[in-house]
Enzyme design. Structure first.
Site, PDB file in Angstrom:
ATOM      1  N   GLU A 137       0.875  -1.021   0.101  1.00 51.22           N
ATOM      2  CA  GLU A 137       0.097   0.056   0.078  1.00 51.22           C
ATOM      3  C   GLU A 137       0.826   1.260   0.073  1.00 51.22           C
ATOM      4  OE1 GLU A 137      -4.553  -0.850   1.809  1.00 51.22           O
ATOM      5  OE2 GLU A 137      -3.104   0.473   3.072  1.00 51.22           O
ATOM      6  N   HIS A 163       8.670 -26.537  -1.382  1.00 55.97           N
ATOM      7  CA  HIS A 163       8.235 -27.770  -1.996  1.00 55.97           C
ATOM      8  C   HIS A 163       6.995 -27.371  -2.712  1.00 55.97           C
ATOM      9  CE1 HIS A 163      10.813 -30.593   0.112  1.00 55.97           C
ATOM     10  NE2 HIS A 163      10.983 -29.640   1.034  1.00 55.97           N
ATOM     11  N   LYS A 172     -14.139   0.502  -3.710  1.00 59.24           N
ATOM     12  CA  LYS A 172     -15.303   0.658  -2.764  1.00 59.24           C
ATOM     13  C   LYS A 172     -16.199   1.329  -3.481  1.00 59.24           C
ATOM     14  CE  LYS A 172     -12.668   1.577   1.410  1.00 59.24           C
ATOM     15  NZ  LYS A 172     -11.772   2.405   2.400  1.00 59.24           N
TER      16      LYS A 172
END
Ligand code: PA5
Length: 425
Positions: free
Chosen positions: A277, A298, A412
């Site tokens: 951010e 792995h 948003k």
């Protein structure tokens, strides 16, 4: 202070190597509060400020919750929960016998996660700590309504005494509600953004409820920020910030943060938010990802070793493990493992880490190691202060404002419009 080892990165540096002159300038700009987003640099003084103001009340609230409840539901998202969760998982991954269980909710929109949590709460006594600086973020606000209803059903008129609100000092819906209902409240300071707020009540109240010694965390953080004020290429924050910017300039645009302690998983999530951010803007930024070693060797090991050569790797290593665990001898040695007998698992892990580093460096992955003494309160404080300072310096080095997050608004806006929120366009 943490120690940064750049020996696995130096062969990849361009030009004269990390630009410490620029790191020095950016550090100066930061502490002079003359750079971009200077209004959001209060985190530099946060530990002392908290100690002088809210710490006693945080401790008292935690004591009350611990004495009466078997669970705390922490409601928050992003910077309003990742630090606390990272700290609790790193320092107390298994709750002690008197520790309330801490649930983290309001960090998504999953009906299943909500009902699982409610089912696990069962008839436990519980408290709620709702954390939202703005007070308007949908995910925590929605979860909070649900848990408030649950509290009201369980405790009737006493329900309000089970709510602790951590929010803006003056503004926002949550603050007004807290004032109206008389909930005990704590402050997310104006000059501290969510992802830099773990050393405020945002992180400290849940941590204290979980049994972490937050006074120690704060004292260590005060000392740590002082030590990190060092104006020299010896400063580990300069080293890390300048090294990653140098590597970024050479095309290493993804950084993977790894650790050999599974309990570090949510600290890595906290780090991803902090760096993602803060730096991912204006078309720039190193993409932060994380891996858990040795497990991910792995699964992701193949890519790290031989995939697209755009990765740099930073590895957090705790120099002393909490426990000694000697590998047992077996008289039959049918599994052929007696060459490990009598050796500490931590020593085996250290050798594995050296081997992995050498293999990755040989495969073309610059490697930076961040050494931390121990997985304890002091280690947590030193990691937080180091990563925060290095993040701000690194952001300034790449000429972005590390303290805003305008990109978070886009989803948003769409979501509120599509959900039909009144006034949303
Ligand atoms: O770092 C940030 O500012 C964000 O991650 C916020 O913490 C997150 O969006 C939650 O915001 P709020 O605390 O206002 O609910």
């Amino acid at each position: 202070m943490v120690k940064v080892d750049l020996s696995g990165a130096k062969q990849f540096f361009t030009g004269a190597g990390p630009d410490y002159a620029l790191a020095a300038l950016c550090h100066e700009t930061l502490v002079n509060k003359s750079g971009l987003g200077a209004d959001f640099t209060g985190w530099l003084e946060l530990p002392q400020r908290v100690k002088d103001t809210e710490l006693e009340r945080i401790l008292a609230a935690a004591k009350k919750i611990r004495s009466r409840s078997q669970a705390l539901v922490v409601i928050g998202i992003g910077g309003s929960y990742l630090g606390a969760r990272g700290a609790i998982e790193m320092l107390r991954p298994i709750p002690g016998k008197d520790d309330p269980k801490v649930f983290f909710m309001g960090n998504g929109l999953s009906a299943d996660a909500l009902s699982d949590c409610i089912e696990q709460l069962g008839d436990m006594d519980f408290d709620v700590n709702v954390i939202s600086k703005s007070g308007t973020t949908l995910e925590p606000a929605a979860a909070f309504r649900i848990f408030r209803e649950l509290l009201a059903k369980k405790y009737g008129e006493e329900a309000d005494e089970h709510i602790f609100a951590t929010t803006d000092a003056k503004r926002g819906v949550l603050k007004s509600l807290a004032n109206d209902k008389g909930w005990e409240s704590f402050v997310v300071p104006d000059d501290v953004g969510g992802r830099f707020s773990v050393l405020s009540a945002v992180g400290l109240l849940p941590m204290a409820v979980a049994g972490i010694d937050v006074e120690k965390v704060i004292d260590c953080a005060i000392a740590e920020f002082k030590a990190l004020d060092l104006r020299s290429p010896e400063n580990p924050a300069w080293q890390y910030a300048a090294a990653r910017q140098n590597l970024y300039g050479k095309g290493f645009d993804t950084e993977i943060l790894g650790c050999y302690e599974p309990s570090f998983r949510f600290m890595a999530e906290w780090w991803k938010q902090l760096y993602g951010e803060s730096e991912g803007k204006d078309g720039k930024g190193i993409f932060p990802a994380s891996v858990e070693f040795t497990a991910d060797l792995h699964s992701m090991g193949q890519y790290i070793q031989a995939g697209r050569r755009s990765l740099m790797e930073s590895v957090v290593r705790f120099d002393h493990s909490r426990t000694a665990f000697l590998f047992p001898n077996d008289a039959q040695n049918a599994d052929g493992l007696n060459y490990l007998a009598g050796r500490d698992i931590a020593e085996i892990a250290n050798i594995a880490a050296d081997a992995v580093r050498d293999a990755h460096v040989t495969g073309g992955v610059p490697n930076m190691v961040i050494h931390v003494e121990k997985r304890d309160e002091a280690g947590f404080a030193s990691l937080v202060c180091f990563f925060e300072l290095a993040c701000a310096i690194s952001g300034y080095m790449s000429r972005v404002n590390p303290f805003d997050q305008p990109g978070v608004e886009a989803y948003k806006k769409n979501m509120f419009r599509m959900l039909g929120k009144p006034g949303a366009v």
